[in-house]
Design an enzyme around this catalytic site. Structure first.
Site, PDB file in Angstrom:
ATOM      1  N   TYR A  76       0.741  -1.175   0.003  1.00  0.00           N
ATOM      2  CA  TYR A  76      -0.297  -0.075  -0.066  1.00  0.00           C
ATOM      3  C   TYR A  76       0.890   1.289  -0.097  1.00  0.00           C
ATOM      4  O   TYR A  76       0.757   2.126  -0.917  1.00  0.00           O
ATOM      5  CB  TYR A  76      -1.011   0.129   1.327  1.00  0.00           C
ATOM      6  CG  TYR A  76      -1.479   1.203   1.331  1.00  0.00           C
ATOM      7  CD1 TYR A  76      -2.841   1.742   0.396  1.00  0.00           C
ATOM      8  CD2 TYR A  76      -1.349   2.155   2.568  1.00  0.00           C
ATOM      9  CE1 TYR A  76      -3.361   2.551   0.759  1.00  0.00           C
ATOM     10  CE2 TYR A  76      -1.889   3.353   2.554  1.00  0.00           C
ATOM     11  CZ  TYR A  76      -3.184   3.851   1.687  1.00  0.00           C
ATOM     12  OH  TYR A  76      -3.809   5.100   2.074  1.00  0.00           O
ATOM     13  N   VAL A  82      -7.051   9.270   9.286  1.00  0.00           N
ATOM     14  CA  VAL A  82      -8.553   9.997   9.628  1.00  0.00           C
ATOM     15  C   VAL A  82      -9.400   9.115   9.680  1.00  0.00           C
ATOM     16  O   VAL A  82      -9.746   8.005   9.588  1.00  0.00           O
ATOM     17  CB  VAL A  82      -8.632  10.594   8.052  1.00  0.00           C
ATOM     18  CG1 VAL A  82     -10.101  11.353   8.116  1.00  0.00           C
ATOM     19  CG2 VAL A  82      -7.561  11.522   7.404  1.00  0.00           C
ATOM     20  N   ASP A 120       2.911  -2.349   9.927  1.00  0.00           N
ATOM     21  CA  ASP A 120       2.536  -1.171  10.714  1.00  0.00           C
ATOM     22  C   ASP A 120       3.687  -0.280  11.160  1.00  0.00           C
ATOM     23  O   ASP A 120       4.850  -0.610  11.411  1.00  0.00           O
ATOM     24  CB  ASP A 120       1.843  -1.388  11.701  1.00  0.00           C
ATOM     25  CG  ASP A 120       0.236  -1.798  11.339  1.00  0.00           C
ATOM     26  OD1 ASP A 120      -0.018  -1.465  10.240  1.00  0.00           O
ATOM     27  OD2 ASP A 120      -0.577  -2.244  12.156  1.00  0.00           O
TER      28      ASP A 120
END
Length: 330
Positions: free
Chosen positions: A161, A191, A292
């Site tokens: 990603y 967000v 992550d």
């Protein structure tokens, strides 16, 4: 509560036309809400509903200044057709989620890179378009340990990603230099807000935590809970989009961080939810997820100095608003 009474633009929007790709998704549908609230001349949404939801835009169907086109950015002809008569584009269509990209890098690449290139090409070839804003990502900072994150100080990507989002920025920069097609990339920092689905298999952490507290179940934390994020309430991201679209001082491709410039770890989020709800739910910890980033904190000096962005909603304010929204829409 109407989030979008605040005005992030000057003048009248009634003579202007907007395309929101991914407009049935979370951030996209909030953008639509703002533009409709403030009387935009035309708000057109392009979405294939694979990652967005018709329910997010259902209230706008039938309005004379709203159009919905079900279509895919992976088709160049569709991109070109939806841009006819459009001045401003906010390109939100993408496949998010680090875990999803690790599970299926091919589809993530297809949507996020091929689809993005289609949109850039269509924008370049459409005379009516004045500007395209696109959803970039804080994941582009990769393995850089520098805090706060400053535009121009990136590390190496940690997931497929992140690679796709870095490539988006490179393509946008090349289109600016080669074709004079200047765009703005907004690097979103985690967000969250209303219309973000907690039941999606790749749901973000805030909706997952809110759902757990509403249902009275133990929230799950990946890792030790000390992972920290610069969580950004969606109205702040909408402000960044609106100000970027209408910004007139653009002479090249630009990248801006979109965040609050503050951080909180996951254990701290749980503590705030305990205080907000009065529920003493304790988290369950499990293994950290591959790909992550451990800590994230944005510098927002560039976007403040350039387009006048201000963090209107703090994390705590946003968390209270979104918890209330989930409670009333459960």
């Amino acid at each position: 509560m109407n989030l979008y009474n605040s005005k992030y633009h000057e003048g009248d929007l009634s003579s202007h036309t907007f395309l929101i790709t991914g407009g049935a998704g979370f951030i996209g549908s909030n953008l639509v809400q703002y533009l409709i609230n403030h009387g935009a001349g035309l708000v057109r949404v392009l979405d294939n509903l694979s990652n967005g939801y018709y329910s997010n835009i259902e209230e706008f169907i039938g309005l004379k200044n709203f159009e919905f086109i079900e279509g895919d950015i992976r088709d160049l002809d569709t991109c070109k057709a939806t841009l006819q008569g459009i001045e401003y584009v906010s390109h939100q269509a993408a496949l998010g989620s680090v875990p999803r990209s690790i599970a299926d890098p091919i589809t993530t690449n297809d949507v996020n890179i091929s689809g993005f290139l289609n949109m850039l090409t269509a924008v370049k070839d459409t005379p009516s378009v004045k500007r395209m804003i696109y959803a970039a990502s804080s994941s582009t900072y990769g393995d850089s340990t520098i805090l706060p994150k400053v535009e121009g100080e990136e590390g190496d990507p940690l997931s497929p990603y992140a690679v796709t989002k870095a490539v988006n920025e490179m393509y946008a920069d090349v289109f600016s230099k080669v074709y004079g097609c200047h765009t703005i990339g907004l690097r979103y920092f985690n967000v969250f807000g209303p219309k973000q689905n907690p039941d999606n298999p790749y749901a973000a952490v805030i909706p997952i935590f809110c759902k757990a507290f509403i249902e009275g179940t133990q929230p799950l934390i990946n890792g030790d809970g000390k992972t920290s994020r610069d969580f950004t309430f969606v109205a702040n991201a909408v402000q960044a989009n609106i100000k970027s679209m209408l910004y007139t001082g653009l002479a090249q491709h630009e990248i801006f961080n979109v965040a609050c410039g503050s951080q909180i770890d996951l254990n701290g989020v749980i503590t705030l939810l305990q205080e907000t709800t009065g529920k003493d739910l304790q988290p369950t910890y499990r293994q950290e997820r591959m790909g992550d980033v451990k800590h994230s904190l944005a510098s927002i000096e560039k976007i403040k100095d350039t387009i006048g962005y201000e963090c209107e909603y703090s994390f705590k304010q946003g968390l209270e608003i979104v918890y209330d929204w989930y409670l009333n829409n459960n």
